[in-house]
Design an enzyme around this catalytic site. Structure first.
Site: not given
Length: 310
Positions: A10, A91-92, A116, A200, A249
């Site tokens: 993102q 991340s993603l 998610r 996170h 994560q």
């Protein structure tokens, strides 16, 4: 020259972000059509026409970025691009890497990241969580800044993006305090980020637990191409560890500086950013100037990357 692929998360999305590649790569729109059929809405139209507020909502951004990365990978493979020696996603982007590495089925991954996003959005009521980028302080100073401004609330360093660029997340009040006090602590500035969830950090623990349950429903294979994970900067030993690392994560930091330096230490000299934008290439310049990075955002740059491998 050893090449690694890196996949953005993102923050790299923008209206029209796939238009250039889609002009001469039918696989781009085909991939978005696959995702749209799973999601039940026209993802391509949102990515192409907006509005930006809709694309930037977590529930749309996450499947959009996954699909964009996979579509770019398919365009690379259609151009007879070789497999990299290793992959990682920010991340993603870790989900995108796992799809392209053969560990996750694309259809499963689209549904997974949609869930998610929903879990993350539901974990913290709107307005109660925030994130900020702290510029000009080393990692330990940012962690100290978090401790000094938490006042009993959640406030953590969560994205170690580059030397002197660390993102923090937590309760809105705590993040606001940190942003107001950052310059006094020596930061160049602290910029509140336009995000709807504090990713996170410990506020995402509920989402992490929900994701752990959700991942039990999905078939995960051994990676055909090695993938470095955000949580531990290591490759997973098996599919169960992949599940564990993906769940963790959501509420644990992204160790991106260590990830890039790990690749360099293993002999990687070139990175290809596989997805829209060039955020990760920009971070790479700040992390390690001995590694080159090409963003695969149009056919000309795909050609450049192919020629660099020749």
């Amino acid at each position: 020259m050893s090449t690694a692929f890196i996949f953005p998360g993102q923050g790299s999305q923008s209206i029209g972000m796939m238009n250039s590649l889609a002009e001469s790569n039918p696989v781009i729109q085909d991939t978005f059509s696959e995702a749209s059929a799973i999601l039940g809405f026209d993802l391509w139209t949102i990515v192409t026409d907006g509005p930006a507020e809709k694309l930037n909502s977590t529930e749309i951004t996450q499947p959009a970025m996954l699909t964009a990365g996979v579509a770019t990978w398919r365009a690379w493979k259609a151009a007879w691009g070789e497999n990299p020696v290793i992959m990682a996603g920010h991340s993603l982007g870790e989900y995108t890497a796992l799809v392209c590495a053969g560990a996750l089925n694309f259809s499963d991954a689209v549904a997974l990241v949609a869930d998610r996003a929903s879990f993350m959005q539901q974990a913290v009521p709107a307005g109660e969580g925030a994130m900020a980028a702290v510029l000009g302080l080393d990692d330990e100073s940012v962690r100290t800044l978090c401790q000094d401004n938490a006042a009993g609330e959640v406030l953590e360093a969560v994205n170690y993006n580059a030397p002197g660029q660390v993102v923090v997340a937590g309760s809105t009040a705590a993040v606001t305090r940190l942003a107001e006090n950052a310059k006094v602590a020596g930061a160049k500035r602290a910029l509140i980020l336009p995000v709807s969830v504090p990713s996170h950090c410990a506020l995402m623990k509920t989402a992490s637990e929900q994701m752990a349950e959700r991942l039990k429903e999905v078939t995960i294979n051994q990676c055909e191409i090695p993938v470095i994970h955000n949580v531990n900067v290591q490759q997973a030993a098996d599919e169960n560890e992949i599940r564990d690392l993906l769940a963790r994560q959501i509420s644990e930091p992204v160790r991106w500086v260590e990830t890039i330096n790990s690749m360099h230490n293993d002999g990687v000299a070139q990175l290809l950013e596989c997805g829209p934008g060039k955020v990760l290439c920009g971070l790479t310049k700040r992390i390690n100037r001995d590694i080159s990075c090409i963003p695969l955002i149009n056919n000309e740059l795909i050609t450049d990357a192919l020629e660099a491998k020749a």
